[in-house]
Design a protein around this motif. Structure first.
Motif, PDB file in Angstrom:
ATOM      1  N   GLY A 197       0.824  -1.214   0.000  1.00  0.00           N
ATOM      2  CA  GLY A 197       0.000   0.000   0.000  1.00  0.00           C
ATOM      3  C   GLY A 197       0.855   1.260   0.000  1.00  0.00           C
ATOM      4  N   GLN A 198       1.938   1.226   0.763  1.00  0.00           N
ATOM      5  CA  GLN A 198       2.787   2.426   0.836  1.00  0.00           C
ATOM      6  C   GLN A 198       3.571   2.642  -0.471  1.00  0.00           C
ATOM      7  OE1 GLN A 198       4.605   3.345   4.848  1.00  0.00           O
ATOM      8  NE2 GLN A 198       4.307   1.139   5.025  1.00  0.00           N
ATOM      9  N   ILE A 199       3.997   1.553  -1.104  1.00  0.00           N
ATOM     10  CA  ILE A 199       4.699   1.715  -2.389  1.00  0.00           C
ATOM     11  C   ILE A 199       3.713   2.296  -3.414  1.00  0.00           C
ATOM     12  CG2 ILE A 199       5.888   0.540  -4.288  1.00  0.00           C
ATOM     13  CD1 ILE A 199       7.008  -1.450  -2.270  1.00  0.00           C
ATOM     14  N   ALA A 200       2.477   1.808  -3.372  1.00  0.00           N
ATOM     15  CA  ALA A 200       1.475   2.341  -4.309  1.00  0.00           C
ATOM     16  C   ALA A 200       1.258   3.831  -4.058  1.00  0.00           C
ATOM     17  CB  ALA A 200       0.164   1.563  -4.166  1.00  0.00           C
ATOM     18  N   LEU A 257      -8.391  -1.606  14.709  1.00  0.00           N
ATOM     19  CA  LEU A 257      -7.072  -1.050  15.040  1.00  0.00           C
ATOM     20  C   LEU A 257      -6.186  -1.003  13.786  1.00  0.00           C
ATOM     21  CD1 LEU A 257      -5.041  -0.250  17.382  1.00  0.00           C
ATOM     22  CD2 LEU A 257      -4.267  -2.628  17.235  1.00  0.00           C
ATOM     23  N   LYS A 258      -6.245  -2.078  13.012  1.00  0.00           N
ATOM     24  CA  LYS A 258      -5.443  -2.133  11.775  1.00  0.00           C
ATOM     25  C   LYS A 258      -5.910  -1.054  10.798  1.00  0.00           C
ATOM     26  CE  LYS A 258      -4.159  -6.983  12.174  1.00  0.00           C
ATOM     27  NZ  LYS A 258      -4.022  -8.301  11.557  1.00  0.00           N
ATOM     28  N   VAL A 259      -7.222  -0.904  10.687  1.00  0.00           N
ATOM     29  CA  VAL A 259      -7.783   0.100   9.772  1.00  0.00           C
ATOM     30  C   VAL A 259      -7.302   1.500  10.167  1.00  0.00           C
ATOM     31  CG1 VAL A 259      -9.976   1.228   9.149  1.00  0.00           C
ATOM     32  CG2 VAL A 259      -9.778  -1.273   9.078  1.00  0.00           C
ATOM     33  N   LYS A 260      -7.324   1.766  11.467  1.00  0.00           N
ATOM     34  CA  LYS A 260      -6.885   3.079  11.980  1.00  0.00           C
ATOM     35  C   LYS A 260      -5.401   3.311  11.642  1.00  0.00           C
ATOM     36  CE  LYS A 260      -6.759   5.101  16.654  1.00  0.00           C
ATOM     37  NZ  LYS A 260      -6.824   6.502  16.469  1.00  0.00           N
ATOM     38  N   TRP A 261      -4.587   2.273  11.855  1.00  0.00           N
ATOM     39  CA  TRP A 261      -3.147   2.381  11.570  1.00  0.00           C
ATOM     40  C   TRP A 261      -2.909   2.677  10.087  1.00  0.00           C
ATOM     41  CZ3 TRP A 261       0.269  -1.853   9.578  1.00  0.00           C
ATOM     42  CH2 TRP A 261       1.616  -1.492   9.611  1.00  0.00           C
ATOM     43  N   LEU A 262      -3.627   1.941   9.224  1.00  0.00           N
ATOM     44  CA  LEU A 262      -3.440   2.120   7.772  1.00  0.00           C
ATOM     45  C   LEU A 262      -3.792   3.543   7.356  1.00  0.00           C
ATOM     46  CD1 LEU A 262      -4.996  -1.240   6.468  1.00  0.00           C
ATOM     47  CD2 LEU A 262      -2.571  -0.656   6.610  1.00  0.00           C
ATOM     48  N   LYS A 263      -4.891   4.065   7.902  1.00  0.00           N
ATOM     49  CA  LYS A 263      -5.345   5.392   7.461  1.00  0.00           C
ATOM     50  C   LYS A 263      -4.550   6.510   8.121  1.00  0.00           C
ATOM     51  CE  LYS A 263      -9.904   5.008   8.026  1.00  0.00           C
ATOM     52  NZ  LYS A 263     -11.353   5.105   7.842  1.00  0.00           N
ATOM     53  N   GLU A 264      -4.353   6.373   9.437  1.00  0.00           N
ATOM     54  CA  GLU A 264      -3.774   7.509  10.168  1.00  0.00           C
ATOM     55  C   GLU A 264      -2.245   7.545  10.119  1.00  0.00           C
ATOM     56  OE1 GLU A 264      -5.520   7.762  14.048  1.00  0.00           O
ATOM     57  OE2 GLU A 264      -7.544   7.884  13.199  1.00  0.00           O
ATOM     58  N   GLU A 265      -1.613   6.382  10.085  1.00  0.00           N
ATOM     59  CA  GLU A 265      -0.130   6.401  10.097  1.00  0.00           C
ATOM     60  C   GLU A 265       0.484   6.103   8.734  1.00  0.00           C
ATOM     61  OE1 GLU A 265       1.999   4.646  13.383  1.00  0.00           O
ATOM     62  OE2 GLU A 265       0.160   4.727  14.567  1.00  0.00           O
ATOM     63  N   LEU A 266      -0.121   5.191   7.978  1.00  0.00           N
ATOM     64  CA  LEU A 266       0.496   4.819   6.698  1.00  0.00           C
ATOM     65  C   LEU A 266      -0.051   5.618   5.521  1.00  0.00           C
ATOM     66  CD1 LEU A 266       0.976   0.951   6.956  1.00  0.00           C
ATOM     67  CD2 LEU A 266       2.315   2.808   7.939  1.00  0.00           C
ATOM     68  N   GLY A 267      -1.083   6.415   5.752  1.00  0.00           N
ATOM     69  CA  GLY A 267      -1.572   7.307   4.694  1.00  0.00           C
ATOM     70  C   GLY A 267      -2.429   6.636   3.635  1.00  0.00           C
ATOM     71  N   MET A 270      14.203   0.733  -0.872  1.00  0.00           N
ATOM     72  CA  MET A 270      13.260   0.804   0.254  1.00  0.00           C
ATOM     73  C   MET A 270      13.934   1.356   1.511  1.00  0.00           C
ATOM     74  SD  MET A 270      10.507  -2.241  -0.272  1.00  0.00           S
ATOM     75  CE  MET A 270      11.598  -3.608  -0.449  1.00  0.00           C
ATOM     76  N   ALA A 271      15.220   1.019   1.711  1.00  0.00           N
ATOM     77  CA  ALA A 271      15.953   1.573   2.871  1.00  0.00           C
ATOM     78  C   ALA A 271      16.018   3.091   2.741  1.00  0.00           C
ATOM     79  CB  ALA A 271      17.352   0.964   2.950  1.00  0.00           C
ATOM     80  N   GLN A 272      16.218   3.565   1.514  1.00  0.00           N
ATOM     81  CA  GLN A 272      16.258   5.006   1.264  1.00  0.00           C
ATOM     82  C   GLN A 272      14.887   5.632   1.565  1.00  0.00           C
ATOM     83  OE1 GLN A 272      18.973   6.679   0.798  1.00  0.00           O
ATOM     84  NE2 GLN A 272      17.860   8.622   0.631  1.00  0.00           N
ATOM     85  N   TRP A 273      13.821   4.989   1.114  1.00  0.00           N
ATOM     86  CA  TRP A 273      12.464   5.498   1.386  1.00  0.00           C
ATOM     87  C   TRP A 273      12.214   5.555   2.903  1.00  0.00           C
ATOM     88  CZ3 TRP A 273       9.660   1.837  -2.637  1.00  0.00           C
ATOM     89  CH2 TRP A 273       9.783   2.388  -3.913  1.00  0.00           C
ATOM     90  N   ILE A 274      12.715   4.547   3.626  1.00  0.00           N
ATOM     91  CA  ILE A 274      12.523   4.547   5.088  1.00  0.00           C
ATOM     92  C   ILE A 274      13.243   5.760   5.686  1.00  0.00           C
ATOM     93  CG2 ILE A 274      13.058   3.337   7.256  1.00  0.00           C
ATOM     94  CD1 ILE A 274      12.710   0.680   5.686  1.00  0.00           C
ATOM     95  N   LYS A 275      14.491   5.978   5.249  1.00  0.00           N
ATOM     96  CA  LYS A 275      15.279   7.094   5.801  1.00  0.00           C
ATOM     97  C   LYS A 275      14.628   8.438   5.464  1.00  0.00           C
ATOM     98  CE  LYS A 275      19.442   4.452   6.063  1.00  0.00           C
ATOM     99  NZ  LYS A 275      20.467   3.832   5.243  1.00  0.00           N
ATOM    100  N   GLY A 318      11.508   8.915   5.299  1.00  0.00           N
ATOM    101  CA  GLY A 318      10.198   8.994   5.963  1.00  0.00           C
ATOM    102  C   GLY A 318       9.026   8.672   5.048  1.00  0.00           C
ATOM    103  N   LYS A 319       9.320   8.142   3.835  1.00  0.00           N
ATOM    104  CA  LYS A 319       8.223   7.847   2.896  1.00  0.00           C
ATOM    105  C   LYS A 319       7.628   6.466   3.151  1.00  0.00           C
ATOM    106  CE  LYS A 319      10.245  10.334  -1.026  1.00  0.00           C
ATOM    107  NZ  LYS A 319      11.080  10.080  -2.198  1.00  0.00           N
ATOM    108  N   LEU A 320       8.436   5.584   3.745  1.00  0.00           N
ATOM    109  CA  LEU A 320       8.002   4.196   3.956  1.00  0.00           C
ATOM    110  C   LEU A 320       8.155   3.885   5.445  1.00  0.00           C
ATOM    111  CD1 LEU A 320       7.172   1.516   2.539  1.00  0.00           C
ATOM    112  CD2 LEU A 320       9.587   1.009   2.269  1.00  0.00           C
TER     113      LEU A 320
END
Ligand SMILES: NC(=O)c1ccc[n+]([C@@H]2O[C@H](COP(=O)([O-])OP(=O)(O)OC[C@H]3O[C@@H](n4cnc5c(N)ncnc54)[C@H](OP(=O)(O)O)[C@@H]3O)[C@@H](O)[C@H]2O)c1
Length: 331
Positions: A162-165, A180-190, A289-294, A296-298
Motif C-alpha cells: 500500500g505504501q509503495i502504491a 485497530l489495523k484500519v486506523k493504523w493504515l489510514k492515520e499512520e500509513l496514509g 526501500m531503505a532510502q524510502w525509510i530514511k 520517511g516515505k516508507l
C-alpha cells in the motif's frame, strides 16, 4: 560440542496449528570444518508459507532467521557479522557458507543499514519487502492516479504494498481484519481508505471507496474477499496473486463466487508469482526501500514475540491476525 535447540513437528496440523503440534528437541552441534560458521539466532521469522509447506512429523520447522556469527572458519563470514539464512526454528546452527546440498541457498551477510534494526532483514528489507516491491511493480505496473486495492493490508507484505502504491501516486484502499489495523493504515500509513472485512460488506465498501472501479488488486488472501474485489475491477485491471491465506487453515475446499465472467468482460489480467523469481534483484529493491525509510516515505512496524520457546505462539498469533506489520521472534 554443545547442544542446540530446534522445533520439530510433533503432530501434523489439523485446521489452526496448536502449541502441542510442536516440540523442542536438542541436537549436538559438530565442531567447525573449513568453510563453516556457527550461527546464533537473534530473530526468527514466522510466515504464512510455513503453515503450507509443513507435511512431516519429526521435520524441523522451516523459516529464515537473522543470526550472529559466533564462530567462523570462513574469512568472508567473520565473527560478529550477521547473516540471513533459512536455518529453520533453531537457536544455534552450524552451516557451510557454500552449501553442499543444492536445495539450500547460501547465507547472506546483512548489509549495514545504519540505525535500522537487523530484524528488518526478515521484513521490509527481506523476503516480504521484496514480495511487495516486485509483486506490485513488476506485475501490476501501477500508474499515478490509479486505484490500488490490497488485502491483508496491515501485514508484512500488504502494509508495504500500500505504501509503495502511495509513493507511485496511486489512490490506495486497504482491507484488513480489525478496527485497530484500519486506523493504523489510514492515520499512520496514509492509505486513502481502509475497512475491516470482518464488520463491513466488502463489495459495498469498495463501491463507496472506488465508485469508478479498481485498476490494480494485490491479493494476499483469496476467497470471497478477492472475488468481491475482482467484481469491482475497471476495464483492463491487473491482479497480482501473492497468496491465499484465507484458506491455509481450511479443512474443506474453500468456495468463493466465480470471477471468470468479470475477467472476460473487463479484459482483466491475473498473474501469480513466487518472489524468488526476482532473487537476483532483491538487493536493488532493499536499497531503494531503505532510502524510502530514511526519507520517511516508507514506514514499518514489527510485532515482536520474546523468547525462542514462544515461537509457536508467534506463528499461531500471526495466522490469527494478531500482528501489525511483520511478525518476528526475538530469540
Ligand atoms: N508469492 C510469494 O512469493 C509470497 C511471499 C511472501 C508472502 N506471500 C503471501 O502473502 C500473504 C501475506 O503474507 P505476510 O507474510 O505478509 O503475512 P501477514 O499479512 O503479516 O500475516 C498474515 C495475516 O493474514 C491475515 N489473515 C489470517 N486469516 C485470514 C483470513 N481468513 N482472511 C483474510 N486474512 C486473513 C491476518 O490479518 P487480518 O487481521 O487482516 O485478517 C494476518 O495478520 C500470504 O498469503 C503469504 O502466503 C507470498
Amino acid at each position: 560440542m554443545s547442544k542446540a535447540r530446534k522445533f520439530v513437528i510433533a503432530s501434523l496440523f489439523k485446521g489452526e496449528p496448536k502449541v502441542d503440534d510442536f516440540s523442542i528437541e536438542k541436537e549436538e552441534l559438530p565442531s567447525l570444518k573449513n568453510g563453516q560458521i556457527l550461527c546464533q539466532a537473534e530473530y526468527i521469522s514466522v510466515d504464512p508459507y510455513q503453515r503450507v509447506y509443513t507435511h512431516k512429523v519429526g521435520a524441523t520447522m522451516i523459516g529464515p532467521q537473522v543470526a550472529r556469527i559466533v564462530e567462523s572458519r570462513s574469512p568472508e563470514y567473520p565473527v560478529g557479522r550477521h547473516v540471513v539464512a533459512s536455518l529453520g526454528w533453531r537457536d544455534q546452527t552450524v552451516i557451510s557458507v557454500v552449501p553442499t546440498d543444492g536445495d539450500t541457498l547460501p547465507p547472506v551477510l546483512v548489509p549495514d543499514y545504519g540505525d535500522l534494526p537487523l530484524s528488518l532483514a526478515l521484513g521490509v528489507l527481506g523476503m516480504p519487502g521484496a514480495t511487495a516491491y516486485f509483486g506490485l511493480l513488476d506485475i501490476c505496473h501501477p500508474k499515478p492516479g490509479e486505484v490500488v486495492v490490497v488485502s491483508g493490508a496491515a501485514g508484512a507484505v500488504g502494509s508495504i504494498v500500500g505504501q509503495i502504491a502511495r509513493i507511485k501516486g496511486c489512490k490506495v484502499i486497504g482491507i484488513a481484519g480489525s478496527d485497530l489495523k484500519v486506523k493504523w493504515l489510514k492515520e499512520e500509513l496514509g492509505f486513502d481508505h481502509a475497512f475491516n472485512y470482518k464488520t463491513v460488506n466488502v463489495e459495498k465498501a469498495l463501491k463507496e471507496a472506488a465508485p469508478n472501479g479498481v485498476d490494480v488488486y494485490f491479493d494476499n488472501v483469496g476467497g470471497e474477499q478477492s472475488s468481491a474485489v475482482v467484481a469491482n475491477m475497471r476495464h483492463r485491471g491487473r491482479i497480482s496473486v501473492c497468496g491465499c491465506i484465507s484458506t491455509y487453515n481450511a479443512t474443506k475446499v474453500a468456495m468463493a463466487p466465480v470471477v471468470q465472467m468479470h475477467m472476460v468482460r473487463k479484459e482483466l489480467k491475473m498473474e501469480g508469482f513466487m518472489v524468488t523469481r526476482w532473487v537476483d534483484q532483491w538487493d536493488k529493491a532493499f536499497k531503494e526501500m531503505a532510502q524510502w525509510i530514511k526519507e520517511g516515505k516508507l514506514k514499518y512496524r514489527e510485532t515482536v514475540t520474546e523468547g525462542f520457546e514462544n515461537t509457536p505462539d508467534a506463528f499461531i498469533g500471526m495466522l490469527r491476525g494478531e500482528n501489525l506489520g511483520k511478525a518476528v521472534v526475538k530469540v
